[in-house]
Write an enzyme that holds these catalytic residues in place. Structure first.
Site: not given
Ligand code: SIN
Length: 498
Positions: A262, A296
């Site tokens: 991810e 992210c």
């Molecule tokens: C992430 O920023 O990697 C995860 C964000 C989320 O689970 O909402």
């Protein structure tokens, strides 16, 4: 005065651990080496955790390997009960877990509490999924044969997790792994290891057998390398940058590990002229400013149609200026600090580059008067497409507004990136909703919705944003192998082949 002035006051002080959890025991590094955990809002020392050696990491992997046969042999119902119980314990200890998270990560307490709910939700969801790892019976093409397809746990998994969601990124990986019948070794980010260690305390309390849950801390080069190189580890799940993901993939290639990646994003947030502008502003606030812009899936490029550009910008300005920056433990604070000075520098650099290329500041634009890692929530307007912020994730509280004219232009701008994690758009035209959703090259599409994260959804990206999906009905498959059995020579009661 305490050696740890940043240590939060807890109802259950046991939850704040400064040792690692391996094979059901709390251990320190034989070398005595430690990593300091500082509060990014105050700079205060919260705790120290061990910096394990390669050998010590290997011992954690060995423990997980030894624990695997008995754990996988349990019924799915038995595993489900333990996995679900960890979620319940997280909810029971919500206030303490949130206090630990705010101390190590900086996010406002209300956001930390929301993350605990989100994180606990993965245990509840995957406790259910444990019982739904169904197989199949297929129609054979050869008479007298039967074909059975079963799903089996892959073995030992490693989870390498980031600092921005210190609890949810652990549980999104560990819950499906344990539910599937795998055992694991978790390496949390060095900035935020305390939430992971607290989850290990609760896993033990929930009745997790020794060796199923192991949490190790230490340098990426030492601990991370052993996790990627050790052949006992059959699966690596990583959340972090595309840059690091690429390196980990290369290392995992040697032992052909299954991987979930991810990685980075560069999320477009499109506001069409038929959008409900107030709803779109709410969506941007949720997507862009959650965790001070450090996710992210944060909107990174806000694309606004010409005819509503000024109106939208004005409304967004009002909302952004209402944000309250400060220490996450203080009442009313909605924006915490950035994680460190490198992040502050990057935000500043993106703003400087935009201004040099003809953009302008609508609000914010500077380090906050609180100093340290605090930055003013910022809106940039008339940002040109060749600005750095168009192609790079900022990971900070900066909302850059780009203009577009036509639907096709918006789609082209949105897809003009090697990343494909989350995207968002606001429109009330049903035809447009389907046209745009189908044209966007992203794993996640928020339509009239700025918050897209939940335990029940398949979270993950296309292109250079990663591989695999976490959460939802697909999340457990990442920890399962598919096996098929061809059973031949079967005859009917009349001696004939069927
Ligand atoms: C992430 O920023 O990697 C995860 C964000 C989320 O689970 O909402």
């Amino acid at each position: 005065m305490s050696n740890f002035p940043g240590r939060p006051t807890l109802n259950n002080p046991d939850l704040l651990q400064s040792r690692n959890f391996v094979n059901g025991q709390w251990i320190t590094a034989a070398s005595g080496k430690v990593i300091e955990v500082h509060n990014p809002a105050t700079g205060e020392l919260v705790a120290t955790v061990p910096s394990l050696s390669q050998d010590e990491t290997r011992r954690a992997i060995d423990a997980a390997g030894r624990a695997w046969p008995a754990w996988r042999a349990l019924t799915a119902q038995a595993r489900s009960r333990i996995v679900g119980r960890i979620g319940e314990l997280m909810r029971e200890n919500r206030e303490d877990l949130a206090a630990i998270m705010t101390a190590e990560q900086g996010k406002p307490l209300v956001e930390a509490q929301a993350e605990i709910d989100y994180a606990a939700g993965f245990f509840t969801w995957f406790a259910g999924e444990a019982e739904r790892a169904y197989g199949q019976v297929l129609q054979p093409s050869v008479a007298g044969r039967r074909i059975l397809v079963t799903k089996e746990p892959i073995g030992v998994f490693a989870a390498i997790t980031p600092w921005n969601f210190p609890a949810a990124m652990i549980t999104r990986k560990a819950a499906p792994g344990w539910a599937a019948g795998c055992t694991g070794v978790i390496r949390p980010a060095s900035q935020t290891p305390l939430s992971a260690l607290a989850i290990a305390v609760l896993a033990k309390q929930a009745g997790m057998p020794d060796g199923v849950c192991n949490v190790v801390t230490g340098s990426a080069e030492v601990v991370g390398r052993e996790l990627t190189d050790n052949p006992i580890v059959r699966k690596l799940s990583f959340t972090g940058s595309t840059e690091v993901g690429r390196v980990l993939l290369e290392r995992c290639a040697k032992t052909i590990k299954k991987t979930s990646m991810e990685l980075g994003g560069n999320a477009p947030f499109i506001v069409f002229d038929d959008a409900d502008l107030d709803a779109a502003v709410k969506g941007v606030m949720a997507s862009k400013f959650r965790n001070t812009g450090q996710t992210c899936v944060c909107a990174n490029r806000i694309l606004v149609q010409d005819s509503v550009y000024e109106a939208f910008s004005e409304k967004l300005k009002t909302a952004v200026e209402a944000l309250v920056v400060g220490n996450g433990t203080h009442t009313g604070v909605t924006q915490g600090p950035l994680i460190n000075q490198a992040s502050v520098n990057k935000v500043e650099q993106h703003i400087g580059d935009t201004l040099a290329k003809g953009g302008r500041i609508v609000t914010g634009g500077k380090r906050h008067s609180l100093g340290g890692n605090f930055f003013q929530p910022t809106i940039l307007a008339d940002v040109p497409r060749h600005a750095q912020i168009f192609s790079e994730e900022t990971f900070g509280p900066v909302a850059p507004l780009f203009r577009f004219n036509t639907e096709q232009e918006a789609i082209d701008m949105a897809n003009d990136t090697p990343f494909g994690l989350a995207s968002y758009f606001y429109s009330r035209d049903l035809g447009r909703v389907f046209r745009v959703a189908e044209a966007l090259e992203y794993g996640i599409i928020g339509i009239n919705e700025g918050l897209i994260s939940a335990p029940e959804v398949p979270f993950g990206g296309m292109k250079e944003s990663g591989l695999g999906r976490e959460g939802g009905p697909n999340g457990i498959d990442e920890y399962l192998e598919v096996k098929y059995m061809a059973i031949g020579g079967l005859t009917s009661s009349h001696g004939k082949l069927h």
